[in-house]
Design an enzyme around this catalytic site. Sequence first.
Site, PDB file in Angstrom:
ATOM      1  N   THR A 143       0.792  -1.144  -0.066  1.00 52.67           N
ATOM      2  CA  THR A 143       0.105   0.106  -0.072  1.00 52.67           C
ATOM      3  C   THR A 143       0.652   1.274  -0.089  1.00 52.67           C
ATOM      4  O   THR A 143       2.083   1.197   0.453  1.00 52.67           O
ATOM      5  CB  THR A 143      -0.830  -0.097   1.127  1.00 52.67           C
ATOM      6  N   SER A 172       6.802   3.152  13.843  1.00 48.16           N
ATOM      7  CA  SER A 172       7.527   4.157  14.044  1.00 48.16           C
ATOM      8  C   SER A 172       8.495   4.241  15.461  1.00 48.16           C
ATOM      9  O   SER A 172       7.595   3.606  16.217  1.00 48.16           O
ATOM     10  CB  SER A 172       6.614   5.681  14.019  1.00 48.16           C
ATOM     11  N   TYR A 207      -1.057  10.481  15.797  1.00 43.35           N
ATOM     12  CA  TYR A 207       0.016   9.740  14.978  1.00 43.35           C
ATOM     13  C   TYR A 207       0.546   8.748  15.840  1.00 43.35           C
ATOM     14  O   TYR A 207       0.826   7.664  15.688  1.00 43.35           O
ATOM     15  CB  TYR A 207       0.924  10.669  14.286  1.00 43.35           C
TER      16      TYR A 207
END
Length: 303
Positions: free
Chosen positions: A8, A140, A162
């Site tokens: 993706t 992350s 996030y």
Amino acid sequence: MQPVVLVTGASSGIGSALCKRLLREDAGVRLCLACRSMQKAAATKAVLLAAHPAAQVTLVRLDVSSLESVLRAAGEIQCRKAVHMLSTAEGLITQEDCITADGLQSVFETNLFGHFILIRQLEPLLCCLEKPSLLIWTSSSNARKSAFSLTDYQHSKGKEPYSSSKYASDLASVALNKHFNKQGLYSSVVCPGLVMTNLTYGILPSFFWKLLMPIMWIIRFFTKTYTLTPYNGAEAQVWLFKQKPESLDALMKYHSCTSPMGKNYVESRKVDVEEETAEIFYQKLLELEKYVLARLNAPLSPK
């Protein structure tokens, strides 16, 4: 059977770099580029075929911030016999949030839930004991436990969507391993390091980056996670592609690193995740899946 890899966000950044690197590793790999913009996807395909004329590259339109788009894309992908690796390179890098047309928090839906629904819809292709499949979540170093709450897992009341969504990816990966390893589906999380992509450049005005970039290249000599380029940032995904999924540690996050001399390597670190919390969150995702798909009059994951 040659491996089938679904990526993706494959039209730019780490997704595009990953596709290029996979073809260098194995020219026979069959790539499926899942992108929001078919124009950009076609351009990426052209670049890949220019370097590898015999490559098998297909395109599918996918916007993970729209459940209707996810379901349509899943329907197209289901015509394939198998998917051996799915890498989630599409996402939002922002601590600003809004509500999508699905009534969900945008960062949560784009970075996590849209991919979760895609995975659930593709279970028949991904679950294969004869040839195990691998999910790769792009997490992350900013995936912080303190930013996440089970009572507000969409982060509608917080200020760090996030960070919350990336920690949620870590949780989802751990839970998916618990439920699907025995069916031949394995999940891992990676951290690409600090990579300069279109998403990153959008955080600050362009003139700031012109001032900062020389400094960042200097910092890279002292900080291994300053990978900076999408090519370097894709190191962990490429490394995982070459591993046997069943040999990977479900509680590790694989970090792309770059040495001061520019050598890329992978470093594993344990995720800060409690398996009980991961299971509770997984059940909440299943409840949300049932609710949103009923509202769309769509079937649950095919069995």
